[in-house]
Design an enzyme around this catalytic site. Structure first.
Site, PDB file in Angstrom:
ATOM      1  N   GLY A 257      23.985  44.292 -14.860  1.00  0.00           N
ATOM      2  CA  GLY A 257      25.113  43.611 -14.230  1.00  0.00           C
ATOM      3  C   GLY A 257      24.960  42.109 -14.186  1.00  0.00           C
ATOM      4  N   ASN A 258      23.737  41.628 -14.330  1.00  0.00           N
ATOM      5  CA  ASN A 258      23.503  40.192 -14.326  1.00  0.00           C
ATOM      6  C   ASN A 258      23.934  39.628 -15.674  1.00  0.00           C
ATOM      7  OD1 ASN A 258      22.098  37.557 -14.512  1.00  0.00           O
ATOM      8  ND2 ASN A 258      21.236  38.203 -12.548  1.00  0.00           N
ATOM      9  N   GLN A 259      24.698  38.546 -15.626  1.00  0.00           N
ATOM     10  CA  GLN A 259      25.279  37.974 -16.831  1.00  0.00           C
ATOM     11  C   GLN A 259      24.448  36.826 -17.423  1.00  0.00           C
ATOM     12  OE1 GLN A 259      28.334  39.244 -18.239  1.00  0.00           O
ATOM     13  NE2 GLN A 259      27.509  40.837 -16.913  1.00  0.00           N
TER      14      GLN A 259
END
Length: 159
Positions: free
Chosen positions: A37-39
């Site tokens: 989920g971390n971009q």
């Protein structure tokens, strides 16, 4: 206490990107920004106008080729889950060796918590520190602003 990851820095590192501390997923994988989920990877490689190689080893090699290092402000911490708001007890990393080893020109704080700690403890009094919006999945509602901030912060590397 949870233990953070080792720094990714070498003598050619000009930009050090600092998060607060790795997520539980990143600790389990022993990889920076391992939570899907971390971009981070999308944002940074987009700002560098590079294609994300997906493979972690290749990602690190590409960061190094662009003179970018990674670490966190906290080396050990008591935190339930992975949210910055959940820190209870923390221990700062010692940056003295990195300051001697690397050719740092800029520090980029990945989010409010790392920036707050850098400023509070005056960790880099001789270097410019720039705060960019967190690449955390919890911050995905601010993608346009985040993209612009990271592009601006890393622009000097792409010129």
């Amino acid at each position: 206490m949870k233990k953070g990851l080792a720094p990714i820095v070498d003598q050619q590192t000009e930009v050090l990107i600092l998060g607060s501390g790795p997520s539980d997923r990143s600790i389990a994988l022993q990889q920076y920004y391992g939570n899907r989920g971390n971009q981070f990877w999308k944002v940074v490689f987009g700002a560098l106008k590079q294609i994300d190689p997906i493979n972690y080893t290749e990602r690190i090699a590409l960061l190094k080729a662009n003179h970018i290092g990674l670490w966190d402000v906290y080396g050990a911490f008591d935190r339930q889950g992975s949210m910055d708001t959940n820190y209870k007890e923390t221990q700062l990393n010692d940056f003295s060796e990195i300051l001697t080893l690397a050719s740092l020109k800029k520090i980029i704080a990945n989010g409010n918590e790392s920036f707050r700690i850098i400023e509070k403890h005056a960790l880099f009094p001789e270097l410019p520190v720039e705060k960019c919006s967190s690449t955390s999945g919890a911050n995905n509602g601010r993608q346009v602003q985040r993209k612009a901030e990271w592009e601006s912060a890393l622009a000097f590397l792409t010129q």
